[in-house]
Design an enzyme around this catalytic site. Sequence first.
Site, PDB file in Angstrom:
ATOM      1  N   ARG A  90       1.382  10.103 -12.621  1.00 45.00           N
ATOM      2  CA  ARG A  90       2.248   8.598 -12.654  1.00 45.00           C
ATOM      3  C   ARG A  90       2.516   9.338 -14.489  1.00 45.00           C
ATOM      4  NH1 ARG A  90       2.999   4.446  -8.624  1.00 45.00           N
ATOM      5  NH2 ARG A  90       1.650   5.254  -6.773  1.00 45.00           N
ATOM      6  N   ARG A 129      14.107  -3.591   1.766  1.00 50.09           N
ATOM      7  CA  ARG A 129      12.331  -3.190   2.299  1.00 50.09           C
ATOM      8  C   ARG A 129      10.940  -4.683   2.905  1.00 50.09           C
ATOM      9  NH1 ARG A 129      10.295   1.954  -0.025  1.00 50.09           N
ATOM     10  NH2 ARG A 129       9.101   0.878  -1.583  1.00 50.09           N
ATOM     11  N   ARG A 146       7.279  -3.275 -11.227  1.00 52.47           N
ATOM     12  CA  ARG A 146       6.828  -1.723 -10.489  1.00 52.47           C
ATOM     13  C   ARG A 146       8.245  -0.865 -11.136  1.00 52.47           C
ATOM     14  NH1 ARG A 146       5.305  -4.132  -5.645  1.00 52.47           N
ATOM     15  NH2 ARG A 146       7.332  -3.591  -4.607  1.00 52.47           N
TER      16      ARG A 146
END
Length: 192
Positions: A90, A129, A146
């Site tokens: 990441r 979602r 995020r």
Amino acid sequence: MPLNVLLLGPQGAGKGTQAGRISSEYGIPHIASGEILRSEIAAGTDLGKRVKDIYDRGDLVSDDLMIELIRTRLGQPDTEAGFILDGFPRTTVQAEALDAMFGDIGRAFSVVFALQIPDEVAFERLRKRAEIEGRADDTDDAIQRRLDNYHRETEPLIEYYRVRGNLVPIHAGRSENQVFAEVQSALEQVPA
């Protein structure tokens, strides 16, 4: 040569969906960082016990431990023909550590896909979602945080892999089938 694939992209870009399709089409395992952690904990391995202690304290698993978990996972026979890695690295620091570990075990990424979508598309997908899955933690603020983290920490990896010559940008805002068609045509160019 094994087909070793890395998927980069913000949440909502369809990494899990595309990884699943590549996995079934090419017969290589999809290795998601979160699933490695859960399976080691479930198996009660020494690594799993260390991860569980960290989880129970509410801390993040260190880069070193993640690299060790991935190294262990890549030692399993189902990865001989290749693998798809999703969710790690990441950050650039993690990518460098992963490269060093790959050097030790004689692995390298055949191709790095950067699934790219506009923030508003990612935002809408994640919001949808959250509604479908009833995820209370997926508030608009949490989704935005995020996406901001992705841009700040993970997006620089696109340049990191581009200079290594194996990056393929994919326009992931289209239908699942259109995206997979583009992924497949790129995979056909990978030297066998």
